[in-house]
Scaffold this active site. Structure first.
Site: not given
Ligand code: 13P
Length: 339
Positions: A177, A219
């Site tokens: 991510e 992600k």
């Molecule tokens: P949000 O969808 O609120 O951005 O959170 C996703 C997430 O896992 C952030 O690390």
């Protein structure tokens, strides 16, 4: 390396028409969310909130997995079942956030690097024993004056790849991510440039560290206008810019992209995902891994009151259902009023 396990888990995470609920807020973030509904952030209130989410009827139709925070991985539901077992019994895979947060990056004022690599191999062992099938690590990339620097992009990408390689060694499919933040007045064009720089660094490091692309899930942020940009891009512009950027940067060997919501309005996050899937098929599955855009309506409906649990669960189910539809490119605005 247990390549097939990693690939099979990634495929299951990306089941058609399903996405992933991010419920892995650290205690600090959970405290902020609970404060917004005037609920004190005790361990039992955090458990009660997660219990409400995870026992919502019907969500398994739209959720392939849930990302947990360490505290929740070892907590039990109200009926005494450990949360990971409760989820697995419902056909929802439990995952775990394994990073230890974004900390100030030395020598780069205002920039951050995510920590948590020390001792990670041993922690992964414990998480796997507790039932986790996949993991998450989030890098935070801020846009600002002279930011992000190549230095910040490099160290964050390097850490993401080190994390991913350790998870694959342990048979846990990593969610990689890199989040380019929405905060700021920058245009969608700037977001696209920064997202492209970020993804290029991330994939260069993943390759350098021999991460199996088929056995991971990306992600990322969507390519959108900064939160305070006066000229907000339309849904179609977001879909077009996001796909252009990802077609340039994300190898087709990656099985799926599950977007974070990043503070977008819940319905807008759904509309963006839908617009991207209407332009498909794409080389990778395109779905969601939202926290706020799935949980926010449920959180405010719940407000810490046991009596509100059924209504809050309906609110979560509605967001899950509508995002499930968006993951197939079959969402329509009417679905919002049909609740
Ligand atoms: P949000 O969808 O609120 O951005 O959170 C996703 C997430 O896992 C952030 O690390």
């Amino acid at each position: 390396m247990q390549e097939q396990v990693l690939i099979d888990t990634a495929q299951a995470m990306l089941a058609h028409g399903k996405g992933i609920l991010a419920a892995d807020e650290s205690t600090g973030t959970a405290t902020k969310r609970l404060a917004s509904i005037n609920v004190e952030s005790t361990e039992s209130n955090r458990q009660a909130f997660r219990n409400m989410l995870f026992t919502a009827e019907g969500i398994e139709q739209f959720l392939s997995g849930v990302i947990l925070y360490e505290e929740t991985l070892f907590q039990k539901a109200d009926d005494g079942t450990p949360f990971p077992k409760l989820l697995a019994d419902r056909g929802i895979m439990p995952g775990i956030k394994v990073d230890q947060g974004a900390k100030a990056l030395a020598g780069a004022e205002g920039e951050k690097v995510t920590e948590g690599l020390d001792g990670l191999r041993e922690r992964l062992d414990e998480y796997r024993k507790a039932g986790a099938r996949f993991t998450k690590w989030r890098a935070v990339i801020d846009i600002g004056d002279g930011m992000p620097s190549d230095y910040a992009l490099h160290v964050n990408a390097h850490a993401l790849a080190r994390y991913a390689a350790l998870c694959q060694e342990a048979g846990l499919t990593p969610i990689v991510e890199p989040e380019v933040m929405m905060d700021g007045a920058h245009s969608i064009q700037v977001c696209e440039q920064v997202t492209e720089r970020t993804l290029n660094k991330v994939f260069a490091e993943l390759k350098a560290q021999n991460v199996l692309l088929e056995g991971m899930v990306l992600k990322p942020n969507m390519v959108i206008s900064g939160k305070s940009c006066p000229d907000q891009a339309s849904v179609e512009q977001v879909a077009e810019a996001t796909l252009r950027c990802f077609y340039r940067c994300v190898p087709a060997a990656v099985p799926g992209i599950v977007f974070l919501s990043g503070g977008q309005d819940a319905e807008l996050a759904t509309a963006h995902l839908d617009a991207m899937n209407r332009r498909g098929p794409h080389p990778w599955t395109v779905s969601f891994s939202y926290s706020r855009a799935l949980q926010a309506p449920a959180l405010t409906t719940w407000a810490g009151q046991a009596d509100n649990v059924p209504a809050a669960q309906q609110a979560l189910l509605q967001r899950a259902r509508n995002n499930g539809a968006a993951a197939r490119g079959e969402y329509s605005k009417d679905m919002e009023s049909a609740a």
